[in-house]
Design an enzyme around this catalytic site. Structure first.
Site, PDB file in Angstrom:
ATOM      1  N   SER A   1      33.920  41.999  47.915  1.00  7.21           N
ATOM      2  CA  SER A   1      33.570  42.228  46.510  1.00  7.21           C
ATOM      3  C   SER A   1      32.096  41.887  46.335  1.00  7.21           C
ATOM      4  O   SER A   1      31.720  40.706  46.314  1.00  7.21           O
ATOM      5  CB  SER A   1      34.434  41.337  45.618  1.00  7.21           C
ATOM      6  OG  SER A   1      34.012  41.431  44.271  1.00  7.21           O
TER       7      SER A   1
ATOM      8  N   HIS B   1      33.802  46.707  47.592  1.00 13.31           N
ATOM      9  CA  HIS B   1      34.452  46.704  46.281  1.00 13.31           C
ATOM     10  C   HIS B   1      33.388  46.421  45.232  1.00 13.31           C
ATOM     11  O   HIS B   1      32.686  45.405  45.313  1.00 13.31           O
ATOM     12  CB  HIS B   1      35.530  45.626  46.264  1.00 13.31           C
ATOM     13  CG  HIS B   1      36.330  45.546  45.010  1.00 13.31           C
ATOM     14  ND1 HIS B   1      37.384  46.406  44.734  1.00 13.31           N
ATOM     15  CD2 HIS B   1      36.262  44.703  43.950  1.00 13.31           C
ATOM     16  CE1 HIS B   1      37.918  46.083  43.570  1.00 13.31           C
ATOM     17  NE2 HIS B   1      37.258  45.062  43.075  1.00 13.31           N
TER      18      HIS B   1
ATOM     19  N   ASP C   1      32.660  45.906  41.281  1.00 11.08           N
ATOM     20  CA  ASP C   1      33.236  45.623  39.964  1.00 11.08           C
ATOM     21  C   ASP C   1      32.299  46.047  38.841  1.00 11.08           C
ATOM     22  O   ASP C   1      31.169  45.584  38.778  1.00 11.08           O
ATOM     23  CB  ASP C   1      33.532  44.124  39.833  1.00 11.08           C
ATOM     24  CG  ASP C   1      34.678  43.686  40.727  1.00 11.08           C
ATOM     25  OD1 ASP C   1      34.484  42.739  41.526  1.00 11.08           O
ATOM     26  OD2 ASP C   1      35.736  44.316  40.664  1.00 11.08           O
TER      27      ASP C   1
ATOM     28  N   GLY D   1      37.880  39.459  35.901  1.00  9.33           N
ATOM     29  CA  GLY D   1      36.629  39.165  35.225  1.00  9.33           C
ATOM     30  C   GLY D   1      35.740  38.128  35.882  1.00  9.33           C
ATOM     31  O   GLY D   1      34.524  38.146  35.685  1.00  9.33           O
ATOM     32  N   PHE D   2      36.329  37.239  36.685  1.00 12.72           N
ATOM     33  CA  PHE D   2      35.528  36.175  37.293  1.00 12.72           C
ATOM     34  C   PHE D   2      35.966  35.893  38.723  1.00 12.72           C
ATOM     35  O   PHE D   2      37.168  35.942  39.030  1.00 12.72           O
ATOM     36  CB  PHE D   2      35.665  34.892  36.473  1.00 12.72           C
ATOM     37  CG  PHE D   2      35.230  35.041  35.035  1.00 12.72           C
ATOM     38  CD1 PHE D   2      36.140  35.389  34.050  1.00 12.72           C
ATOM     39  CD2 PHE D   2      33.903  34.881  34.681  1.00 12.72           C
ATOM     40  CE1 PHE D   2      35.754  35.568  32.734  1.00 12.72           C
ATOM     41  CE2 PHE D   2      33.485  35.052  33.375  1.00 12.72           C
ATOM     42  CZ  PHE D   2      34.416  35.398  32.382  1.00 12.72           C
TER      43      PHE D   2
ATOM     44  N   GLY E   1      36.215  33.131  41.969  1.00 12.65           N
ATOM     45  CA  GLY E   1      36.413  31.689  42.088  1.00 12.65           C
ATOM     46  C   GLY E   1      37.586  31.109  41.312  1.00 12.65           C
ATOM     47  O   GLY E   1      37.672  29.892  41.131  1.00 12.65           O
TER      48      GLY E   1
ATOM     49  N   ASP F   1      43.638  41.682  44.688  1.00 13.50           N
ATOM     50  CA  ASP F   1      42.313  41.140  44.386  1.00 13.50           C
ATOM     51  C   ASP F   1      42.420  39.839  43.617  1.00 13.50           C
ATOM     52  O   ASP F   1      43.068  39.780  42.582  1.00 13.50           O
ATOM     53  CB  ASP F   1      41.545  42.172  43.538  1.00 13.50           C
ATOM     54  CG  ASP F   1      40.135  41.729  43.161  1.00 13.50           C
ATOM     55  OD1 ASP F   1      39.478  42.474  42.407  1.00 13.50           O
ATOM     56  OD2 ASP F   1      39.704  40.653  43.620  1.00 13.50           O
ATOM     57  N   GLY F   2      41.754  38.783  44.145  1.00 16.82           N
ATOM     58  CA  GLY F   2      41.701  37.525  43.424  1.00 16.82           C
ATOM     59  C   GLY F   2      42.075  36.336  44.273  1.00 16.82           C
ATOM     60  O   GLY F   2      43.219  36.177  44.681  1.00 16.82           O
TER      61      GLY F   2
ATOM     62  N   GLY G   1      36.522  37.855  48.407  1.00 18.19           N
ATOM     63  CA  GLY G   1      35.512  37.228  47.568  1.00 18.19           C
ATOM     64  C   GLY G   1      35.069  35.874  48.074  1.00 18.19           C
ATOM     65  O   GLY G   1      34.853  35.679  49.272  1.00 18.19           O
TER      66      GLY G   1
END
Ligand code: DX5
Length: 226
Positions: free
Chosen positions: A8, A33, A35, A142-143, A145, A175-176, A197
Site C-alpha cells: 500500500s 495498492h 488508496d 482510512g488509516f 496502523g 486489507d488492514g 502496509g
C-alpha cells in the site's frame, strides 16, 4: 490461486517514493495498492489520481486503485486516465454498484467491490458475478496502523465460498493490519491478494527488500484451506 502481495503506497516514504518503488520492484511485488480518499467516505486524504498516473508511467508493476470515496461514479474519467490494471470501490459508497461495476469493466480494468468490516457477506449476493475480485477490509478504512478485526475472518471464508460458486478465478483481497500472522490466517480462510502496509512491508527499521522477502517466506507456511 497464487498469493499476490500488494504494498500500500500510502505507507511508503512519500518524500522518497521513487526509491521505495524501485526497492519494491526489486523485491518483485505483484501490484501496487493505491488508496484514493475524499475526506467524506473516510475522514482522511491519501494519494491522488495525478500521482497514481505518474507512478503508473514510471513502473512495470501493475497498479490497483482503491476508491474510498462517496459516489465513485463521479471519478470514472479520472480512473481511466491513471492507466491502472484494477480498481475497487466500496459497496457502501454508491447506490448503483452493478451499473458502476459494468461501466468500469468497459474501461478494460479488473474490477473489485470492497466491503467495510461490519458489512455482511450477503451484500455481495447480486454483485459478486459482476466483479473480478472482492476486497474485504480487516480494519475500518482510512488509516494505516490500526488493529486487525478478528471477526472478519469468518467473512473471508464465507466470501471465498461464494466466489468459488461462480467458478475458479475470482480473487479475494484483504486489507488492514496484515502482519504475517494475520495474513497467514486470511490465506488459510481463502484470501489471495494481501494489501501490505505498516505491519508487513513498511516496518520501521527493516529495509523494504528484506521485509518483502520475509513476509512472502512467512506466508509460504500458511496452511491453506483449514
Ligand atoms: C487503510 C488502507 C490500507 C492501509 C494498510 O484504509 O486502505 O491500505 O494503508 O496499512 P496497515 O497495514 O498499516 O493497516
Amino acid at each position: 490461486m497464487p498469493i499476490r502481495i500488494a504494498p500500500s503506497l500510502m505507507c511508503a516514504d512519500l518524500l522518497e517514493l521513487a526509491r521505495d518503488i524501485a526497492e519494491l520492484e526489486r523485491a518483485e511485488v505483484d501490484m501496487f495498492h493505491i488508496d484514493i480518499m475524499d475526506g467524506h467516505f473516510v475522514p482522511n486524504l491519501a494519494l491522488s489520481f495525478e500521482l497514481a498516473a505518474k507512478i503508473a508511467a514510471c513502473t512495470r508493476i501493475p497498479l490497483d486503485l482503491r476508491l474510498m470515496v462517496d459516489h465513485p461514479e463521479r471519478f470514472i474519467d479520472a480512473v481511466r486516465r491513471v492507466g491502472a490494471a484494477s480498481v475497487s470501490f466500496h459497496i457502501e459508497s454508491t447506490t448503483n454498484p452493478i451499473r458502476l461495476a459494468r461501466t468500469l469493466k468497459d474501461l478494460s480494468l479488473q474490477v473489485g467491490v470492497a466491503l467495510n468490516p461490519s458489512t455482511p457477506a450477503e451484500a455481495l449476493t447480486y454483485i459478486a458475478q459482476e466483479v473480478d475480485f472482492v476486497l474485504l477490509m480487516t480494519v475500518e478504512p482510512g488509516f494505516a496502523g490500526q488493529k486487525f478485526i478478528p471477526q472478519v475472518l469468518g467473512k473471508v471464508r464465507a466470501v471465498r465460498q461464494m466466489l468459488d460458486s461462480f467458478g475458479p478465478g475470482k480473487a479475494l483481497q484483504v486489507d488492514g493490519n496484515l502482519s504475517a500472522e494475520w495474513a497467514s490466517r486470511c490465506v488459510a480462510h481463502g484470501a489471495s491478494i494481501l494489501v501490505a502496509g505498516t505491519s508487513s512491508v513498511f516496518r520501521d527499521g527493516v529495509d523494504l527488500y528484506t521485509a518483502c522477502r520475509d513476509f512472502r517466506a512467512r506466508l509460504s507456511h500458511a496452511d491453506r484451506g483449514v
